[in-house]
Design a protein around this motif. Structure first.
Motif, PDB file in Angstrom:
ATOM      1  N   LEU A  66       0.824  -1.210   0.000  1.00 57.10           N
ATOM      2  CA  LEU A  66       0.000   0.000   0.000  1.00 57.10           C
ATOM      3  C   LEU A  66       0.855   1.255   0.000  1.00 57.10           C
ATOM      4  O   LEU A  66       0.536   2.234  -0.684  1.00 57.10           O
ATOM      5  N   ALA A  67       1.962   1.253   0.738  1.00 63.87           N
ATOM      6  CA  ALA A  67       2.834   2.429   0.795  1.00 63.87           C
ATOM      7  C   ALA A  67       3.437   2.734  -0.566  1.00 63.87           C
ATOM      8  O   ALA A  67       3.708   3.898  -0.890  1.00 63.87           O
ATOM      9  N   SER A  68       3.639   1.696  -1.385  1.00 65.44           N
ATOM     10  CA  SER A  68       4.220   1.920  -2.713  1.00 65.44           C
ATOM     11  C   SER A  68       3.287   2.738  -3.607  1.00 65.44           C
ATOM     12  O   SER A  68       3.737   3.313  -4.598  1.00 65.44           O
ATOM     13  N   LEU A  69       2.018   2.802  -3.266  1.00 66.32           N
ATOM     14  CA  LEU A  69       1.069   3.597  -4.041  1.00 66.32           C
ATOM     15  C   LEU A  69       1.228   5.090  -3.765  1.00 66.32           C
ATOM     16  O   LEU A  69       0.823   5.919  -4.579  1.00 66.32           O
ATOM     17  N   ASP A  70       1.800   5.428  -2.611  1.00 65.91           N
ATOM     18  CA  ASP A  70       1.853   6.818  -2.166  1.00 65.91           C
ATOM     19  C   ASP A  70       3.208   7.486  -2.315  1.00 65.91           C
ATOM     20  O   ASP A  70       3.308   8.701  -2.160  1.00 65.91           O
ATOM     21  N   ALA A  71       4.255   6.715  -2.578  1.00 63.51           N
ATOM     22  CA  ALA A  71       5.598   7.287  -2.664  1.00 63.51           C
ATOM     23  C   ALA A  71       6.439   6.440  -3.614  1.00 63.51           C
ATOM     24  O   ALA A  71       6.240   5.231  -3.716  1.00 63.51           O
ATOM     25  N   PRO A  72       7.397   7.067  -4.284  1.00 64.59           N
ATOM     26  CA  PRO A  72       8.268   6.292  -5.167  1.00 64.59           C
ATOM     27  C   PRO A  72       9.114   5.302  -4.366  1.00 64.59           C
ATOM     28  O   PRO A  72       9.686   5.656  -3.337  1.00 64.59           O
ATOM     29  N   VAL A  73       9.156   4.065  -4.829  1.00 64.76           N
ATOM     30  CA  VAL A  73       9.997   3.041  -4.215  1.00 64.76           C
ATOM     31  C   VAL A  73      10.761   2.324  -5.324  1.00 64.76           C
ATOM     32  O   VAL A  73      10.320   2.276  -6.473  1.00 64.76           O
ATOM     33  N   ALA A  74      11.916   1.769  -4.968  1.00 63.53           N
ATOM     34  CA  ALA A  74      12.774   1.110  -5.945  1.00 63.53           C
ATOM     35  C   ALA A  74      12.429  -0.360  -6.136  1.00 63.53           C
ATOM     36  O   ALA A  74      12.854  -0.972  -7.116  1.00 63.53           O
ATOM     37  N   GLY A  75      11.687  -0.931  -5.195  1.00 66.08           N
ATOM     38  CA  GLY A  75      11.333  -2.336  -5.303  1.00 66.08           C
ATOM     39  C   GLY A  75      10.517  -2.787  -4.115  1.00 66.08           C
ATOM     40  O   GLY A  75      10.450  -2.105  -3.083  1.00 66.08           O
ATOM     41  N   LEU A  76       9.893  -3.957  -4.267  1.00 62.86           N
ATOM     42  CA  LEU A  76       9.088  -4.579  -3.216  1.00 62.86           C
ATOM     43  C   LEU A  76       9.464  -6.052  -3.117  1.00 62.86           C
ATOM     44  O   LEU A  76       9.419  -6.770  -4.120  1.00 62.86           O
ATOM     45  N   PHE A  77       9.810  -6.498  -1.912  1.00 65.88           N
ATOM     46  CA  PHE A  77      10.094  -7.904  -1.649  1.00 65.88           C
ATOM     47  C   PHE A  77       9.129  -8.310  -0.545  1.00 65.88           C
ATOM     48  O   PHE A  77       9.273  -7.889   0.606  1.00 65.88           O
ATOM     49  N   LEU A  78       8.112  -9.097  -0.903  1.00 62.09           N
ATOM     50  CA  LEU A  78       6.980  -9.377  -0.020  1.00 62.09           C
ATOM     51  C   LEU A  78       6.968 -10.840   0.392  1.00 62.09           C
ATOM     52  O   LEU A  78       7.068 -11.726  -0.451  1.00 62.09           O
ATOM     53  N   LEU A  79       6.807 -11.071   1.697  1.00 62.95           N
ATOM     54  CA  LEU A  79       6.807 -12.424   2.243  1.00 62.95           C
ATOM     55  C   LEU A  79       5.493 -12.697   2.969  1.00 62.95           C
ATOM     56  O   LEU A  79       5.001 -11.832   3.708  1.00 62.95           O
ATOM     57  N   ALA A  80       4.957 -13.902   2.791  1.00 66.03           N
ATOM     58  CA  ALA A  80       3.749 -14.335   3.512  1.00 66.03           C
ATOM     59  C   ALA A  80       2.654 -13.271   3.410  1.00 66.03           C
ATOM     60  O   ALA A  80       2.134 -12.792   4.401  1.00 66.03           O
ATOM     61  N   LEU A  81       2.308 -12.932   2.193  1.00 61.80           N
ATOM     62  CA  LEU A  81       1.437 -11.793   1.899  1.00 61.80           C
ATOM     63  C   LEU A  81      -0.043 -12.072   2.156  1.00 61.80           C
ATOM     64  O   LEU A  81      -0.622 -12.956   1.528  1.00 61.80           O
ATOM     65  N   PRO A  82      -0.675 -11.278   3.036  1.00 66.36           N
ATOM     66  CA  PRO A  82      -2.139 -11.313   3.098  1.00 66.36           C
ATOM     67  C   PRO A  82      -2.683 -10.396   1.996  1.00 66.36           C
ATOM     68  O   PRO A  82      -2.167  -9.296   1.796  1.00 66.36           O
ATOM     69  N   THR A  83      -3.673 -10.845   1.274  1.00 63.52           N
ATOM     70  CA  THR A  83      -4.232 -10.008   0.211  1.00 63.52           C
ATOM     71  C   THR A  83      -5.337  -9.094   0.724  1.00 63.52           C
ATOM     72  O   THR A  83      -5.704  -8.132   0.064  1.00 63.52           O
ATOM     73  N   ARG A  84      -5.842  -9.399   1.897  1.00 63.93           N
ATOM     74  CA  ARG A  84      -6.871  -8.550   2.528  1.00 63.93           C
ATOM     75  C   ARG A  84      -6.786  -8.743   4.035  1.00 63.93           C
ATOM     76  O   ARG A  84      -6.312  -9.776   4.515  1.00 63.93           O
ATOM     77  N   ILE A  85      -7.224  -7.733   4.746  1.00 63.95           N
ATOM     78  CA  ILE A  85      -7.264  -7.782   6.206  1.00 63.95           C
ATOM     79  C   ILE A  85      -8.717  -7.575   6.607  1.00 63.95           C
ATOM     80  O   ILE A  85      -9.297  -6.510   6.311  1.00 63.95           O
ATOM     81  N   PRO A  86      -9.355  -8.547   7.254  1.00 60.64           N
ATOM     82  CA  PRO A  86     -10.749  -8.377   7.660  1.00 60.64           C
ATOM     83  C   PRO A  86     -10.948  -7.095   8.472  1.00 60.64           C
ATOM     84  O   PRO A  86     -10.180  -6.798   9.384  1.00 60.64           O
ATOM     85  N   GLY A  87     -11.954  -6.320   8.063  1.00 61.60           N
ATOM     86  CA  GLY A  87     -12.261  -5.067   8.746  1.00 61.60           C
ATOM     87  C   GLY A  87     -11.556  -3.855   8.166  1.00 61.60           C
ATOM     88  O   GLY A  87     -11.858  -2.721   8.542  1.00 61.60           O
TER      89      GLY A  87
ATOM     90  N   ARG B  28      19.472 -12.278  -5.047  1.00 62.32           N
ATOM     91  CA  ARG B  28      19.269 -12.228  -6.493  1.00 62.32           C
ATOM     92  C   ARG B  28      18.375 -11.033  -6.873  1.00 62.32           C
ATOM     93  O   ARG B  28      18.642 -10.332  -7.863  1.00 62.32           O
ATOM     94  N   PHE B  29      17.332 -10.801  -6.092  1.00 64.20           N
ATOM     95  CA  PHE B  29      16.435  -9.669  -6.340  1.00 64.20           C
ATOM     96  C   PHE B  29      17.207  -8.352  -6.260  1.00 64.20           C
ATOM     97  O   PHE B  29      17.087  -7.503  -7.150  1.00 64.20           O
ATOM     98  N   LEU B  30      17.998  -8.182  -5.206  1.00 64.63           N
ATOM     99  CA  LEU B  30      18.769  -6.943  -5.050  1.00 64.63           C
ATOM    100  C   LEU B  30      19.790  -6.782  -6.168  1.00 64.63           C
ATOM    101  O   LEU B  30      19.974  -5.669  -6.695  1.00 64.63           O
ATOM    102  N   ASP B  31      20.447  -7.860  -6.551  1.00 70.85           N
ATOM    103  CA  ASP B  31      21.412  -7.789  -7.652  1.00 70.85           C
ATOM    104  C   ASP B  31      20.731  -7.369  -8.946  1.00 70.85           C
ATOM    105  O   ASP B  31      21.317  -6.660  -9.763  1.00 70.85           O
TER     106      ASP B  31
END
Length: 172
Positions: free
Chosen positions: A83-104, A166-169
């Motif tokens: 969500l933060a990547s939508l509001d500010a420029p970022v160079a990359g995202l490395f996401l682990l154990a991702l919830p796609t929604r949070i109840p409530g 590998r992602f960072l490289d």
């Protein structure tokens, strides 16, 4: 310095958690600077109640970054990183154990289009359904590493570190 990385821990965890600590060590060994915000105070508000305060803290860390940072997040940390990547420029995202929604919480996971991204998820994740995470990654065209592990991803940390390196490289 090759760049800057902000690592966000999951709920019921902290900035010294195993995964974010291990990934910070990998990044630092490659010449990246890192910071790990502490969200524990906000997590006392429950899952949905912690998201906006976490986003505020992460937004401040992004604003303080000397360059657009790479965001790394585990579980709730992955959710807010996206969500933060939508509001500010970022160079990359490395996401682990991702919830796609949070109840409530009124928004589902989303990421800024065009940001280099990578997902790691366990087949045996009993907190964040693997099929939902795979569906999100597929919809984004996001590469993914699917591992035979649970939500904590402790059994496959070496594989995750290799993928992160590998992602960072690939960003250099």
């Amino acid at each position: 310095m090759r760049g800057h990385i902000i690592l966000s821990h999951g709920s019921d965890s902290g900035p010294d958690a195993t995964k974010v600590s291990a990934l910070a060590a990998v990044a630092e060994s490659l010449g990246w600077s890192t910071v790990r915000p502490d969200y524990r105070e906000h997590d006392l508000h429950g899952y949905a109640g912690s998201i906006d305060p976490r986003l505020a803290v992460l937004g401040e860390a992004i604003a303080a970054s000397p360059v657009p940072p790479v965001l790394v997040g585990s579980s709730m940390g992955a959710f807010v990183s996206g969500l933060a990547s939508l509001d500010a420029p970022v160079a990359g995202l490395f996401l682990l154990a991702l919830p796609t929604r949070i109840p409530g919480y009124p928004r589902d996971i989303a990421v800024r289009p065009g940001v280099p991204s990578f997902l790691v998820h366990g087949y045996a994740d009993d907190v964040c359904p693997v099929d939902e995470a795979i569906g999100f990654a597929r919809g984004q065209g996001m590469p993914a590493l699917l591992v035979n592990d649970d939500h904590r991803l402790g059994a496959t940390l070496g594989d995750i570190e290799t993928s992160f390196r590998r992602f960072l490289d690939g960003l250099a």
